[in-house]
Design an enzyme around this catalytic site. Structure first.
Site, mmCIF file in Angstrom:
data_model
loop_
_atom_site.group_PDB
_atom_site.id
_atom_site.type_symbol
_atom_site.label_atom_id
_atom_site.label_comp_id
_atom_site.label_asym_id
_atom_site.label_seq_id
_atom_site.Cartn_x
_atom_site.Cartn_y
_atom_site.Cartn_z
ATOM 1 C CE LYS A 34 -2.106 -0.814 3.957
ATOM 2 N NZ LYS A 34 -1.446 -2.045 4.425
ATOM 3 N NE ARG A 51 -3.694 -0.908 10.560
ATOM 4 C CZ ARG A 51 -2.601 -0.412 9.978
ATOM 5 N NH1 ARG A 51 -2.606 0.800 9.486
ATOM 6 N NH2 ARG A 51 -1.512 -1.143 9.893
ATOM 7 N NE ARG A 70 7.635 -2.618 5.831
ATOM 8 C CZ ARG A 70 6.326 -2.437 6.022
ATOM 9 N NH1 ARG A 70 5.585 -1.906 5.074
ATOM 10 N NH2 ARG A 70 5.775 -2.798 7.164
ATOM 11 N NE ARG A 88 6.865 -0.374 9.910
ATOM 12 C CZ ARG A 88 5.611 -0.322 9.485
ATOM 13 N NH1 ARG A 88 5.332 0.260 8.340
ATOM 14 N NH2 ARG A 88 4.644 -0.852 10.198
HETATM 15 P P1 AMP Z 1 1.483 0.669 9.410
HETATM 16 O O1 AMP Z 1 2.673 1.523 9.166
HETATM 17 O O2 AMP Z 1 0.270 1.111 8.618
HETATM 18 O O3 AMP Z 1 1.755 -0.802 9.248
HETATM 19 O O4 AMP Z 1 1.088 0.878 10.947
HETATM 20 C C1 AMP Z 1 1.983 0.542 11.987
HETATM 21 C C2 AMP Z 1 1.224 0.462 13.309
HETATM 22 O O5 AMP Z 1 0.637 1.731 13.608
HETATM 23 C C3 AMP Z 1 0.051 -0.504 13.323
HETATM 24 O O6 AMP Z 1 0.473 -1.834 13.605
HETATM 25 C C4 AMP Z 1 -0.800 0.083 14.426
HETATM 26 O O7 AMP Z 1 -0.272 -0.212 15.714
HETATM 27 C C5 AMP Z 1 -0.640 1.572 14.208
HETATM 28 N N1 AMP Z 1 -1.654 2.128 13.268
HETATM 29 C C6 AMP Z 1 -1.426 2.672 12.027
HETATM 30 N N2 AMP Z 1 -2.564 3.085 11.464
HETATM 31 C C7 AMP Z 1 -3.545 2.809 12.356
HETATM 32 C C8 AMP Z 1 -4.953 2.974 12.342
HETATM 33 N N3 AMP Z 1 -5.593 3.514 11.294
HETATM 34 N N4 AMP Z 1 -5.649 2.579 13.437
HETATM 35 C C9 AMP Z 1 -5.030 2.018 14.506
HETATM 36 N N5 AMP Z 1 -3.706 1.817 14.567
HETATM 37 C C10 AMP Z 1 -2.967 2.204 13.508
#
Ligand code: AMP
Length: 222
Positions: free
Chosen positions: A16, A91, A130, A163
């Protein structure tokens, strides 16, 4: 102009971020990754960052209230006037419903939703491989899209880092959180007739072509 709000929906590691950045830059609108925004708060040690850090380290979702406040504040800024691309948001159903309300209040039409369908073994490979440039955020994969020089960004030579939540045990929880809380959004948006599915396991170029093809369909409809 394409739909003002574009949503990239799919499991962690589906690609994404890579595609959302391309779309945002093509249409000259902000790329809003809630994960990036939260990580930025964690690294700056803000109140939000302190609350989010332990939750993110476990691979769970940060509370709807915190995420929604952060998103609402962000899209009220002037650079979002012509539209924005969400990556990793919404989400949960509660986030999607709240977003519908925000978009309606701002007179923005229904979002265009691009859903990345990818099998779990592909996700594991993407997530464990990644690496991200510390300087510019460019995303690489040590298996499928390695940098020219090991550990360094092709664009600016920045250090490539992994990460904190791309470790196998946290990855498993993030995928479980997706199954538990986010997957249901596929039906939510499909029933609104705004979902477009792409095969996220295809090559990066093929996925890009599908994404832009889907967006031009939305544009034709608007
Ligand atoms: P991502 O970079 O999108 O994989 O997000 C990393 C982490 O941030 C996730 O595992 C969640 O802990 C938190 N996170 C990111 N976006 C959201 C969201 N829309 N709602 C809740 N937690 C989020």
């Amino acid at each position: 102009m394409f739909a003002r709000a574009v949503i990239f929906l799919g499991p962690p590691g589906a690609g994404k971020g890579t595609q959302a950045k391309l779309v945002a830059s093509r249409f000259n609108v902000p790329h809003l990754s809630t994960g990036d925004m939260l990580r930025d708060n964690v690294s700056r040690g803000t109140e939000l960052g302190l609350l989010a850090k332990p939750v993110m380290e476990r691979g769970e979702l940060v509370s709807d209230a915190l995420v929604l406040r952060m998103v609402e504040e962000r899209i009220a800024r002037p650079d979002c006037r012509n539209g924005f691309v969400f990556d990793g948001f919404p989400r949960t159903v509660a986030q999607a419903e709240a977003l519908d309300g925000i978009l309606a209040k701002q007179g923005i039409g229904a979002p265009a939703v691009i859903y990345f369908n990818v099998a779990e073994d592909v996700l594991m490979r993407r997530l464990t491989g990644r690496r991200t440039c510390k300087a510019c955020g460019e995303i690489y994969n040590i298996y499928d899209r390695p940098p020219k020089v090991d550990g360094r960004c092709d664009a600016d030579g920045g250090e490539l880092v992994q990460r904190a939540d791309d470790k196998p045990e946290v990855i498993r929880e993030r995928l479980a959180a997706y199954d538990r809380q986010t997957k249901t959004l596929v039906d939510y948006y499909r029933s609104q007739g705004v979902l477009h599915e792409v095969d996220g396991a295809a090559s990066m170029e093929a996925v890009t072509a599908s994404v832009f093809g889907a967006l031009s369909k939305f544009e034709a409809r608007a």
